[in-house]
Each structure stands twice: as structure tokens, then as C-alpha cells.
Design a protein around this motif. Structure first.
Motif, PDB file in Angstrom:
ATOM      1  N   MET A 157       0.787  -1.231   0.000  1.00 15.00           N
ATOM      2  CA  MET A 157       0.000   0.000   0.000  1.00 15.00           C
ATOM      3  C   MET A 157       0.821   1.284   0.000  1.00 15.00           C
ATOM      4  SD  MET A 157      -2.876  -1.458  -0.139  1.00 15.00           S
ATOM      5  CE  MET A 157      -4.084  -0.161   0.120  1.00 15.00           C
ATOM      6  N   HIS A 158       2.082   1.241   0.443  1.00 10.85           N
ATOM      7  CA  HIS A 158       2.913   2.439   0.571  1.00 10.85           C
ATOM      8  C   HIS A 158       4.329   2.159   0.091  1.00 10.85           C
ATOM      9  CE1 HIS A 158      -0.081   2.856   3.941  1.00 10.85           C
ATOM     10  NE2 HIS A 158      -0.190   4.051   3.414  1.00 10.85           N
ATOM     11  N   LYS A 159       5.109   3.247  -0.007  1.00 12.11           N
ATOM     12  CA  LYS A 159       6.539   3.050  -0.183  1.00 12.11           C
ATOM     13  C   LYS A 159       7.088   2.268   1.009  1.00 12.11           C
ATOM     14  CE  LYS A 159       9.492   5.982  -1.844  1.00 12.11           C
ATOM     15  NZ  LYS A 159      10.326   7.178  -2.149  1.00 12.11           N
ATOM     16  N   GLY A 160       7.991   1.357   0.717  1.00 15.45           N
ATOM     17  CA  GLY A 160       8.707   0.654   1.766  1.00 15.45           C
ATOM     18  C   GLY A 160       9.947   1.439   2.139  1.00 15.45           C
ATOM     19  N   GLY A 161      10.965   0.737   2.613  1.00 16.47           N
ATOM     20  CA  GLY A 161      12.173   1.455   2.973  1.00 16.47           C
ATOM     21  C   GLY A 161      13.121   0.619   3.801  1.00 16.47           C
ATOM     22  N   LEU A 162      14.109   1.312   4.365  1.00 21.97           N
ATOM     23  CA  LEU A 162      15.111   0.703   5.219  1.00 21.97           C
ATOM     24  C   LEU A 162      14.777   1.039   6.665  1.00 21.97           C
ATOM     25  CD1 LEU A 162      17.957  -0.787   4.977  1.00 21.97           C
ATOM     26  CD2 LEU A 162      18.931   1.457   5.498  1.00 21.97           C
ATOM     27  N   GLY A 163      14.758   0.027   7.531  1.00 21.77           N
ATOM     28  CA  GLY A 163      14.423   0.246   8.930  1.00 21.77           C
ATOM     29  C   GLY A 163      15.418  -0.411   9.858  1.00 21.77           C
ATOM     30  N   SER A 164      15.459   0.072  11.090  1.00 20.86           N
ATOM     31  CA  SER A 164      16.330  -0.518  12.098  1.00 20.86           C
ATOM     32  C   SER A 164      15.761  -0.223  13.474  1.00 20.86           C
ATOM     33  CB  SER A 164      17.749   0.052  11.980  1.00 20.86           C
ATOM     34  OG  SER A 164      18.664  -0.675  12.776  1.00 20.86           O
ATOM     35  N   ALA A 165      16.116  -1.067  14.439  1.00 24.05           N
ATOM     36  CA  ALA A 165      15.691  -0.882  15.824  1.00 24.05           C
ATOM     37  C   ALA A 165      16.596  -1.732  16.709  1.00 24.05           C
ATOM     38  CB  ALA A 165      14.233  -1.285  16.014  1.00 24.05           C
ATOM     39  N   SER A 166      16.601  -1.434  18.005  1.00 21.28           N
ATOM     40  CA  SER A 166      17.441  -2.196  18.929  1.00 21.28           C
ATOM     41  C   SER A 166      16.762  -2.353  20.278  1.00 21.28           C
ATOM     42  CB  SER A 166      18.796  -1.503  19.115  1.00 21.28           C
ATOM     43  OG  SER A 166      18.656  -0.292  19.835  1.00 21.28           O
ATOM     44  N   LEU A 167      17.275  -3.285  21.062  1.00 22.18           N
ATOM     45  CA  LEU A 167      16.874  -3.490  22.450  1.00 22.18           C
ATOM     46  C   LEU A 167      18.096  -3.907  23.260  1.00 22.18           C
ATOM     47  CD1 LEU A 167      13.507  -5.460  22.132  1.00 22.18           C
ATOM     48  CD2 LEU A 167      13.787  -3.170  23.108  1.00 22.18           C
ATOM     49  N   VAL A 168      18.173  -3.431  24.492  1.00 25.62           N
ATOM     50  CA  VAL A 168      19.179  -3.896  25.432  1.00 25.62           C
ATOM     51  C   VAL A 168      18.465  -4.726  26.490  1.00 25.62           C
ATOM     52  CG1 VAL A 168      20.971  -3.238  27.066  1.00 25.62           C
ATOM     53  CG2 VAL A 168      20.586  -1.848  25.018  1.00 25.62           C
ATOM     54  N   LEU A 169      18.864  -5.987  26.620  1.00 32.14           N
ATOM     55  CA  LEU A 169      18.224  -6.895  27.554  1.00 32.14           C
ATOM     56  C   LEU A 169      18.651  -6.589  28.989  1.00 32.14           C
ATOM     57  CD1 LEU A 169      17.947  -8.249  24.735  1.00 32.14           C
ATOM     58  CD2 LEU A 169      18.166 -10.450  25.893  1.00 32.14           C
ATOM     59  N   ASP A 170      17.912  -7.149  29.936  1.00 36.28           N
ATOM     60  CA  ASP A 170      18.206  -6.907  31.350  1.00 36.28           C
ATOM     61  C   ASP A 170      19.598  -7.406  31.743  1.00 36.28           C
ATOM     62  OD1 ASP A 170      15.706  -5.819  31.522  1.00 36.28           O
ATOM     63  OD2 ASP A 170      14.775  -7.587  32.452  1.00 36.28           O
ATOM     64  N   ASN A 171      20.112  -8.423  31.021  1.00 33.84           N
ATOM     65  CA  ASN A 171      21.444  -8.944  31.336  1.00 33.84           C
ATOM     66  C   ASN A 171      22.556  -8.178  30.622  1.00 33.84           C
ATOM     67  OD1 ASN A 171      21.145  -9.801  28.705  1.00 33.84           O
ATOM     68  ND2 ASN A 171      21.341 -11.997  29.153  1.00 33.84           N
ATOM     69  N   GLY A 172      22.212  -7.091  29.924  1.00 34.30           N
ATOM     70  CA  GLY A 172      23.208  -6.270  29.262  1.00 34.30           C
ATOM     71  C   GLY A 172      23.467  -6.601  27.815  1.00 34.30           C
ATOM     72  N   VAL A 173      22.926  -7.708  27.327  1.00 31.45           N
ATOM     73  CA  VAL A 173      23.091  -8.089  25.923  1.00 31.45           C
ATOM     74  C   VAL A 173      22.317  -7.114  25.039  1.00 31.45           C
ATOM     75  CG1 VAL A 173      22.437  -9.827  24.203  1.00 31.45           C
ATOM     76  CG2 VAL A 173      23.562 -10.522  26.328  1.00 31.45           C
ATOM     77  N   THR A 174      22.918  -6.715  23.928  1.00 35.34           N
ATOM     78  CA  THR A 174      22.261  -5.844  22.964  1.00 35.34           C
ATOM     79  C   THR A 174      21.844  -6.649  21.741  1.00 35.34           C
ATOM     80  OG1 THR A 174      23.574  -3.947  23.689  1.00 35.34           O
ATOM     81  CG2 THR A 174      22.511  -3.768  21.545  1.00 35.34           C
ATOM     82  N   VAL A 175      20.645  -6.360  21.247  1.00 35.62           N
ATOM     83  CA  VAL A 175      20.100  -7.008  20.055  1.00 35.62           C
ATOM     84  C   VAL A 175      19.611  -5.908  19.117  1.00 35.62           C
ATOM     85  CG1 VAL A 175      18.325  -8.566  19.154  1.00 35.62           C
ATOM     86  CG2 VAL A 175      19.416  -9.055  21.357  1.00 35.62           C
ATOM     87  N   GLY A 176      19.854  -6.066  17.831  1.00 40.33           N
ATOM     88  CA  GLY A 176      19.383  -5.084  16.861  1.00 40.33           C
ATOM     89  C   GLY A 176      18.918  -5.727  15.587  1.00 40.33           C
ATOM     90  N   ALA A 177      18.148  -4.981  14.808  1.00 40.95           N
ATOM     91  CA  ALA A 177      17.644  -5.457  13.523  1.00 40.95           C
ATOM     92  C   ALA A 177      17.840  -4.391  12.465  1.00 40.95           C
ATOM     93  CB  ALA A 177      16.168  -5.830  13.626  1.00 40.95           C
ATOM     94  N   LEU A 178      18.073  -4.845  11.234  1.00 39.98           N
ATOM     95  CA  LEU A 178      18.196  -4.003  10.050  1.00 39.98           C
ATOM     96  C   LEU A 178      17.395  -4.668   8.953  1.00 39.98           C
ATOM     97  CD1 LEU A 178      19.724  -1.618   8.569  1.00 39.98           C
ATOM     98  CD2 LEU A 178      21.469  -3.338   7.994  1.00 39.98           C
ATOM     99  N   VAL A 179      16.543  -3.907   8.239  1.00 40.03           N
ATOM    100  CA  VAL A 179      15.649  -4.537   7.268  1.00 40.03           C
ATOM    101  C   VAL A 179      15.424  -3.634   6.077  1.00 40.03           C
ATOM    102  CG1 VAL A 179      13.550  -3.663   8.400  1.00 40.03           C
ATOM    103  CG2 VAL A 179      13.423  -5.726   6.988  1.00 40.03           C
ATOM    104  N   ALA A 180      15.325  -4.245   4.907  1.00 38.08           N
ATOM    105  CA  ALA A 180      14.838  -3.576   3.706  1.00 38.08           C
ATOM    106  C   ALA A 180      13.484  -4.198   3.395  1.00 38.08           C
ATOM    107  CB  ALA A 180      15.808  -3.749   2.548  1.00 38.08           C
ATOM    108  N   ALA A 181      12.416  -3.400   3.571  1.00 39.17           N
ATOM    109  CA  ALA A 181      11.044  -3.919   3.519  1.00 39.17           C
ATOM    110  C   ALA A 181      10.416  -3.620   2.166  1.00 39.17           C
ATOM    111  CB  ALA A 181      10.211  -3.289   4.636  1.00 39.17           C
TER     112      ALA A 181
END
Length: 346
Positions: A157-181
Motif C-alpha cells: 500500500m505504501h513506499k517501503g524502505g530501510l528500517g532498524s531498531a534495537s533493544l538492550v536486555l536486562d542482562n546487558g546483551v544488545t540485540v538489533g535489527a536491520l531490514v529492507a522492507a
């Protein structure tokens, strides 16, 4: 869990991302790399993937680390972006050592954006140059929306694009995502305002509109993209490609398990997802900087966080897409009432 300071995959220490695009082409390339090789695996759930060197990422294959990962537009032509990245790595004498030889390891995946209104009448494949340029500009800050591999992406329905986001877990581990939708499916519910990923939104990162109050959703599949691009074969012009990463020390097989879990983020953010006409693919990456328990709750929580990051990243890709001359589809931001304020939607 809370987002990292940049809310980008580069919140994972050591990771760098570079974008390169050609606005006339309406296409581009995104590269994830680091100053040292990193563990990687992959999981494919779409029926029409386009890839390079992904067989090497299976747990039983001999090379367990890569020098870069490439997400690119251009369909099969876009795989040449990996060669440009290899050229740049080779110039720095980086790669897998074999005697006196050095072989850069650069797996990649592509999406289809050949019919999006851009000028594709090239004499020389442009993606090798775009790949090298993206690698050479890689840093811990990069643009989202209509940038890199997301430049010419379109959703139903719309233009897509490039996206990213992250989370830091309670134990200090970092997780992130990168996507071309660039999916066959929609990223918003009927009416185009509410994102399917709304339950996972943090701090109004894609508008703060909340969840759609309607029920019985998902029974109608409507696509503007199919109408304007390839009405006879709407399942030939799609794909969502992504990378999820963590600083937790994971094996190659554990990276694959995280990639498998992250696919839940695609299905939470796109309806329908994982169709025969999508090449939906997720790379799983570990920089290995932080030790965790090898199995059990830690690994499961990393996969869960990766799925949430990926859902949010997909919505951010569409939310941040910018209009350009010759667009076939509108941006989410162009619709009536899409503007927001610091206190929420207006």
C-alpha cells in the motif's frame, strides 16, 4: 528491555552500516560490516529468495565468520553489490586466509525493485559501484527510510524502505535489527494508518497511533503495488530481507536459531508474510563480545528480542520513507492525519 541509545542495529558494539543509492535508479545497497569478522548464519522462509554465498552459512560448512553482509535492491543484478564490497575488502587485505591468498566472505540477499519507476536502462550494472560505496561509508550512524537497499522498496500500500531498531536486555546483551522492507503484503491495517506492528512500538517511534481497534482483520488482501507494477503477476515483485545481530557470543547454529525466531517479527509486521512470491530472509549475526549461557533462557530471550526489533524496524522503514519524483505509491507520511506531535497523533 529498552532500546539502545541510537535505536539502530549499530547499538551492537562494533557493527557498522553503510548506505549507497542512486535516486534516478530508485534503488540502492546497504552493507553491514565490522572491523573484524563476525559469526553469521541465515534462515529463509520466503518462496523466492535471491542470494549469494548463503550456503556457506549453514552450521556444517567450514567458514564460520564473514567480513560483511549485503542487502540490495536490483533483483539478481543487485547481487553484484557483493562483488563491490569484496573489492573494497580485498584492497584492505581483509578476508579468509588461504596460504598467501585472501578471500573476502560477503554473503548477500536482494529484493525486487526493477519496476518501481526508476531508470533501469543501464549499460553497466551499477550495483558493484553501489556496494563498494556503501561499504566505504559504513559507520555507526546511517539513514533510514528511503535510503540504501530501501530506496526503491514498495509494500502493498505504501513506499517501503530501510528500517532498524534495537533493544538492550536486562542482562546487558544488545540485540538489533536491520531490514529492507519490500513485501507483497501490507505493513498497515485497512485504512492505511495503523501499523500491524503497533503492539510492539516504543516511544512513538512510528507515529504512536496504537493498535487498530477493528476486529476480524487480515481477511482481505488489497495491493496498490500489484495494480501499478505488475497486475498479471503480483507475486513476482517482492521480498523483505533483514539482519538481526547481537553482541552475545553465539555459535553459527545459535545464530541460525535467532534468525528463525526473528522471522516472527516479519509475520507480526507484514500481512500476509512469507508468501511464495516473497524471498523473506533473515541473517543472524553475533560479534561474540559478551558471554552468555550456551542454551536455555538467554538464547531464547535473544531470539524473542530479535523478533520484536525486526517488527519495529519494518514499521520504521515505512514510517520514515520519503517522497520522491516518479514514485508509484504514496508514503505513509503523505496521507491525511499522518502528522504527529510530541504528545501523540494529531
Amino acid at each position: 528491555m529498552t532500546p539502545g541509545p541510537k535505536n539502530l542495529i549499530t547499538d551492537v558494539p562494533g557493527l557498522l552500516v553503510g548506505n549507497a543509492q542512486d535516486d534516478a535508479l530508485k534503488s540502492g545497497t546497504t552493507v553491514l560490516t565490522s572491523d573484524s569478522p563476525f559469526m553469521a548464519s541465515v534462515h529463509v522462509m520466503g518462496g523466492a529468495p535471491g542470494t549469494r554465498e548463503t550456503d556457506l552459512l549453514a552450521a556444517d560448512k567450514s567458514v564460520d565468520r564473514v567480513d560483511a553482509l549485503v542487502l540490495s535492491g536490483g533483483s539478481a543484478f543487485g547481487l553484484d553489490a557483493c562483488a563491490g564490497v569484496s573489492d573494497a575488502l580485498y584492497a584492505r587485505r581483509r578476508g579468509f586466509p588461504v596460504g598467501r591468498a585472501v578471500v573476502p566472505i560477503v554473503p548477500g540477499a536482494i529484493l525486487f525493485d526493477l519496476l518501481n519507476g526508476g531508470d533501469k536502462d543501464w549499460d553497466d550494472n551499477p550495483y558493484r559501484v553501489l556496494g563498494r560505496r556503501a561499504f566505504e561509508t559504513a559507520s555507526d550512524q546511517f539513514d533510514l527510510g528511503s535510503s540504501g537497499a530501501g530506496t526503491g522498496a514498495l509494500t502493498a500500500m505504501h513506499k517501503g524502505g530501510l528500517g532498524s531498531a534495537s533493544l538492550v536486555l536486562d542482562n546487558g546483551v544488545t540485540v538489533g535489527a536491520l531490514v529492507a522492507a519490500n513485501p507483497l503484503g501490507s505493513v498497515t491495517t485497512p485504512g492505511d494508518r495503523h501499523f500491524w506492528a503497533a503492539p510492539f512500538e516504543i516511544d512513538r517511534e512510528f507515529g504512536g497511533w496504537g493498535t487498530d481497534p477493528a476486529t476480524g482483520l487480515g481477511r482481505q488482501v488489497i495491493s496498490r503495488k500489484a495494480q501499478v507494477m505488475h497486475p498479471a503477476e503480483p507475486d513476482k515483485t517482492n521480498t523483505t530481507i533483514a539482519i538481526v545481530a547481537t553482541d552475545a557470543a553465539l555459535t553459527k547454529s545459535q545464530c541460525q536459531r535467532v534468525a528463525v525466531a526473528a522471522h516472527d517479527g516479519i509475520s507480526r509486521a507484514i500481512v500476509p508474510a512469507h508468501t511464495p512470491g516473497d524471498g523473506d530472509l533473515v541473517f543472524g549475526v553475533s560479534t561474540g563480545a559478551r558471554e552468555i549461557r550456551s542454551t536455555g533462557p538467554d538464547l531464547g530471550m535473544i531470539g524473542h528480542a530479535a523478533s520484536i526489533c525486526l517488527a519495529r524496524a519494518i514499521a520504521r522503514a515505512v514510517y520514515l520513507a520519503a517522497p520522491a519524483e516518479g514514485d508509484l505509491l504514496p508514503c505513509w507520511s503523505q496521507q491525511d492525519g499522518a502528522a504527529t506531535t510530541d504528545t501523540g497523533p494529531v
